[in-house]
Write a protein that holds these residues in place. Sequence first.
Motif, PDB file in Angstrom:
ATOM      1  N   VAL A 152       0.835  -1.209   0.000  1.00 52.53           N
ATOM      2  CA  VAL A 152       0.000   0.000   0.000  1.00 52.53           C
ATOM      3  C   VAL A 152       0.866   1.255   0.000  1.00 52.53           C
ATOM      4  CG1 VAL A 152      -0.351   0.432   2.489  1.00 52.53           C
ATOM      5  CG2 VAL A 152      -2.201   0.864   0.873  1.00 52.53           C
ATOM      6  N   LEU A 153       2.022   1.216   0.649  1.00 50.54           N
ATOM      7  CA  LEU A 153       2.920   2.370   0.613  1.00 50.54           C
ATOM      8  C   LEU A 153       3.518   2.548  -0.776  1.00 50.54           C
ATOM      9  CD1 LEU A 153       4.727   2.052   4.070  1.00 50.54           C
ATOM     10  CD2 LEU A 153       2.985   3.716   3.394  1.00 50.54           C
ATOM     11  N   GLU A 154       3.830   1.455  -1.429  1.00 48.59           N
ATOM     12  CA  GLU A 154       4.340   1.539  -2.800  1.00 48.59           C
ATOM     13  C   GLU A 154       3.281   2.101  -3.734  1.00 48.59           C
ATOM     14  OE1 GLU A 154       5.587  -2.448  -3.645  1.00 48.59           O
ATOM     15  OE2 GLU A 154       7.598  -2.157  -2.806  1.00 48.59           O
ATOM     16  N   ARG A 155       2.037   1.666  -3.577  1.00 45.16           N
ATOM     17  CA  ARG A 155       0.959   2.144  -4.444  1.00 45.16           C
ATOM     18  C   ARG A 155       0.634   3.614  -4.185  1.00 45.16           C
ATOM     19  NH1 ARG A 155      -2.905  -3.329  -4.670  1.00 45.16           N
ATOM     20  NH2 ARG A 155      -1.439  -4.495  -6.018  1.00 45.16           N
ATOM     21  N   ALA A 156       0.896   4.072  -2.972  1.00 49.62           N
ATOM     22  CA  ALA A 156       0.728   5.487  -2.657  1.00 49.62           C
ATOM     23  C   ALA A 156       1.921   6.309  -3.128  1.00 49.62           C
ATOM     24  CB  ALA A 156       0.537   5.672  -1.157  1.00 49.62           C
ATOM     25  N   GLN A 157       2.969   5.607  -3.580  1.00 53.19           N
ATOM     26  CA  GLN A 157       4.215   6.251  -4.025  1.00 53.19           C
ATOM     27  C   GLN A 157       4.719   7.219  -2.958  1.00 53.19           C
ATOM     28  OE1 GLN A 157       3.153   7.912  -7.904  1.00 53.19           O
ATOM     29  NE2 GLN A 157       3.619   5.988  -8.927  1.00 53.19           N
ATOM     30  N   PHE A 158       4.776   6.707  -1.738  1.00 53.34           N
ATOM     31  CA  PHE A 158       5.166   7.564  -0.627  1.00 53.34           C
ATOM     32  C   PHE A 158       6.638   7.936  -0.717  1.00 53.34           C
ATOM     33  CE2 PHE A 158       7.173   3.894   1.129  1.00 53.34           C
ATOM     34  CZ  PHE A 158       7.948   4.305   2.208  1.00 53.34           C
ATOM     35  N   GLN A 211      -4.937   1.103  -1.779  1.00 49.81           N
ATOM     36  CA  GLN A 211      -5.250  -0.167  -1.129  1.00 49.81           C
ATOM     37  C   GLN A 211      -4.305  -1.276  -1.578  1.00 49.81           C
ATOM     38  OE1 GLN A 211      -9.648  -0.387  -2.037  1.00 49.81           O
ATOM     39  NE2 GLN A 211      -9.746  -0.542   0.193  1.00 49.81           N
ATOM     40  N   SER A 212      -4.106  -2.215  -0.678  1.00 49.11           N
ATOM     41  CA  SER A 212      -3.371  -3.435  -0.999  1.00 49.11           C
ATOM     42  C   SER A 212      -4.293  -4.428  -1.675  1.00 49.11           C
ATOM     43  CB  SER A 212      -2.809  -4.060   0.277  1.00 49.11           C
ATOM     44  OG  SER A 212      -3.863  -4.640   1.044  1.00 49.11           O
ATOM     45  N   ASP A 213      -3.735  -5.535  -2.105  1.00 45.04           N
ATOM     46  CA  ASP A 213      -4.547  -6.673  -2.512  1.00 45.04           C
ATOM     47  C   ASP A 213      -5.242  -7.239  -1.274  1.00 45.04           C
ATOM     48  OD1 ASP A 213      -3.513  -6.328  -5.044  1.00 45.04           O
ATOM     49  OD2 ASP A 213      -2.079  -7.984  -4.887  1.00 45.04           O
ATOM     50  N   LEU A 214      -6.171  -8.143  -1.495  1.00 43.67           N
ATOM     51  CA  LEU A 214      -6.783  -8.847  -0.374  1.00 43.67           C
ATOM     52  C   LEU A 214      -5.693  -9.577   0.404  1.00 43.67           C
ATOM     53  CD1 LEU A 214      -9.873 -10.399  -2.192  1.00 43.67           C
ATOM     54  CD2 LEU A 214      -9.880  -8.411  -0.672  1.00 43.67           C
ATOM     55  N   LEU A 215      -5.760  -9.503   1.727  1.00 44.52           N
ATOM     56  CA  LEU A 215      -4.739 -10.150   2.544  1.00 44.52           C
ATOM     57  C   LEU A 215      -4.707 -11.655   2.347  1.00 44.52           C
ATOM     58  CD1 LEU A 215      -2.778  -8.745   4.674  1.00 44.52           C
ATOM     59  CD2 LEU A 215      -4.601  -7.307   3.760  1.00 44.52           C
ATOM     60  N   LYS A 216      -5.851 -12.257   2.105  1.00 47.00           N
ATOM     61  CA  LYS A 216      -5.878 -13.712   1.907  1.00 47.00           C
ATOM     62  C   LYS A 216      -5.137 -14.114   0.636  1.00 47.00           C
ATOM     63  CE  LYS A 216     -10.473 -13.786  -0.311  1.00 47.00           C
ATOM     64  NZ  LYS A 216     -10.032 -14.319  -1.601  1.00 47.00           N
ATOM     65  N   ASP A 217      -5.019 -13.187  -0.306  1.00 43.83           N
ATOM     66  CA  ASP A 217      -4.258 -13.468  -1.520  1.00 43.83           C
ATOM     67  C   ASP A 217      -2.769 -13.226  -1.311  1.00 43.83           C
ATOM     68  OD1 ASP A 217      -6.602 -14.115  -2.838  1.00 43.83           O
ATOM     69  OD2 ASP A 217      -6.900 -12.070  -3.591  1.00 43.83           O
ATOM     70  N   LEU A 218      -2.440 -12.300  -0.428  1.00 47.53           N
ATOM     71  CA  LEU A 218      -1.039 -12.035  -0.118  1.00 47.53           C
ATOM     72  C   LEU A 218      -0.450 -13.110   0.787  1.00 47.53           C
ATOM     73  CD1 LEU A 218      -1.192  -8.170   0.472  1.00 47.53           C
ATOM     74  CD2 LEU A 218      -0.240  -9.372  -1.506  1.00 47.53           C
ATOM     75  N   GLY A 262     -10.614  -4.173   6.958  1.00 42.74           N
ATOM     76  CA  GLY A 262     -10.650  -5.610   7.190  1.00 42.74           C
ATOM     77  C   GLY A 262      -9.386  -6.371   6.853  1.00 42.74           C
ATOM     78  N   ALA A 263      -8.212  -5.735   7.023  1.00 38.84           N
ATOM     79  CA  ALA A 263      -6.958  -6.441   6.737  1.00 38.84           C
ATOM     80  C   ALA A 263      -6.750  -7.645   7.648  1.00 38.84           C
ATOM     81  CB  ALA A 263      -5.770  -5.488   6.858  1.00 38.84           C
ATOM     82  N   ALA A 264      -7.368  -7.640   8.810  1.00 41.37           N
ATOM     83  CA  ALA A 264      -7.224  -8.782   9.726  1.00 41.37           C
ATOM     84  C   ALA A 264      -7.966 -10.011   9.209  1.00 41.37           C
ATOM     85  CB  ALA A 264      -7.755  -8.427  11.111  1.00 41.37           C
ATOM     86  N   PHE A 265      -8.924  -9.785   8.325  1.00 40.92           N
ATOM     87  CA  PHE A 265      -9.813 -10.861   7.892  1.00 40.92           C
ATOM     88  C   PHE A 265      -9.632 -11.105   6.389  1.00 40.92           C
ATOM     89  CE2 PHE A 265     -11.829  -8.363  11.335  1.00 40.92           C
ATOM     90  CZ  PHE A 265     -11.732  -9.312  12.342  1.00 40.92           C
ATOM     91  N   THR A 266     -10.685 -10.912   5.626  1.00 35.84           N
ATOM     92  CA  THR A 266     -10.632 -11.176   4.183  1.00 35.84           C
ATOM     93  C   THR A 266     -10.497  -9.888   3.378  1.00 35.84           C
ATOM     94  OG1 THR A 266     -13.049 -11.097   4.065  1.00 35.84           O
ATOM     95  CG2 THR A 266     -12.017 -13.256   4.428  1.00 35.84           C
ATOM     96  N   GLY A 267     -10.277  -8.762   4.047  1.00 32.04           N
ATOM     97  CA  GLY A 267     -10.255  -7.477   3.376  1.00 32.04           C
ATOM     98  C   GLY A 267      -8.883  -7.015   2.930  1.00 32.04           C
ATOM     99  N   LYS A 268      -8.744  -5.691   2.825  1.00 34.28           N
ATOM    100  CA  LYS A 268      -7.530  -5.061   2.329  1.00 34.28           C
ATOM    101  C   LYS A 268      -6.981  -4.103   3.383  1.00 34.28           C
ATOM    102  CE  LYS A 268      -9.461  -5.014  -2.374  1.00 34.28           C
ATOM    103  NZ  LYS A 268      -9.778  -4.170  -3.563  1.00 34.28           N
ATOM    104  N   LEU A 269      -5.731  -3.695   3.191  1.00 33.17           N
ATOM    105  CA  LEU A 269      -5.162  -2.609   3.978  1.00 33.17           C
ATOM    106  C   LEU A 269      -5.315  -1.330   3.168  1.00 33.17           C
ATOM    107  CD1 LEU A 269      -3.581  -1.569   6.434  1.00 33.17           C
ATOM    108  CD2 LEU A 269      -1.476  -2.066   5.161  1.00 33.17           C
ATOM    109  N   SER A 270      -5.752  -0.264   3.831  1.00 30.39           N
ATOM    110  CA  SER A 270      -6.017   0.994   3.128  1.00 30.39           C
ATOM    111  C   SER A 270      -5.253   2.158   3.726  1.00 30.39           C
ATOM    112  CB  SER A 270      -7.516   1.327   3.179  1.00 30.39           C
ATOM    113  OG  SER A 270      -8.277   0.363   2.488  1.00 30.39           O
ATOM    114  N   ALA A 271      -4.950   3.125   2.852  1.00 27.20           N
ATOM    115  CA  ALA A 271      -4.383   4.408   3.254  1.00 27.20           C
ATOM    116  C   ALA A 271      -5.178   5.490   2.550  1.00 27.20           C
ATOM    117  CB  ALA A 271      -2.909   4.489   2.875  1.00 27.20           C
TER     118      ALA A 271
END
Length: 242
Positions: A19-25, A226-233, A207-216
Motif C-alpha cells: 500500500v505504501l508503494e501504491r501510494a508512491q510515498f 489499497q493493498s490486494d486482499l490479505l488472503k491473496d497475499l 478488514g486487513a485482519a480478515f478477508t479485506g484489504k489494507l487501506s491508506a
Amino acid sequence: MRTLAIGDIHGGLRALIQVLERAQFTTNDTLVFLGDYVDGWSESAQVITYLIELSKTNECVFIKGNHDVWSEEWLASSFINEVWFQHGGKETIESYTGFSEEQKRAHLNFFEAMPLYHIDSKNRLFVHAGFTSMHGVERETHKETFYFDRTLWEMARTMDKRIQKNSELYPNRLKHYSEIYIGHTPTLYYHTYEPMNAINVWNIDTGAAFTGKLSAIDIETKEIFQSDLLKDLYPNEKGRNK
C-alpha cells in the motif's frame, strides 16, 4: 507534502509494503497509523521492525490500538491474555520466534511510546476506536475507550447528513474536531472493502485482519490507496475469522 492515514495492519507486512508503494510515498510524507499493527497474519513482529525503521526516514505517528495493548502486556510480562491469544495473539507470539531479548525490548519500547490519540495542526483527530466524552478526548476519563469504543462510529453512521455542525442536533462529540479518523471497526461489517465516511468521521479499517484489504487515505485529497486482499497475499494462512 502529504499526510497519509493508514488503517489496521494486523501482521500483514506484505500489505503494508504494497500500500505504501501504491501510494508512491516519499520521505516528505507524514504517515499516521491508526493502530492494531499486530495479531492476525504471520508477520506481526516483522511489521513492528519495519515501522521502527520507517520512523527513521519519515515523520510518523503510531496510535495505539487494543491489540497493541495486549501485545505490549505480553512483551512486558509474558502474560498471555486469553482473549488476545484467541484473536491473533498466538500468531504474534509465533512471529517472535528467533527474536533476541534486545529486539523484544526495542519493540516493547515502541509500544510503550505510542499515544492514544493525535490532533494535528488543522484540528483533525486520529484515534484507534473512538471516545465518549462530550467535551472531547482531553476530558475522556477511561483510556480504554480510545481503543475499544464503537459508539462514536455508530453515532456518526446514523446521523442525517443534512444536519449542520451549528445545529443543536449535531452531537457535541463530533463538534470538537474538523475531521476524525478511526480504525477498529472493519468496513467489512458493512459489506464494503473501501474506507467509509459518515459526517466528519472516516473509518479506514477495511478488514486487513480478515478477508479485506489494507487501506491508506490522503487526508487532504481523500485519494485512497489499497493493498490486494490479505488472503491473496498470504495464501497459505487463514487470518482471523470475521
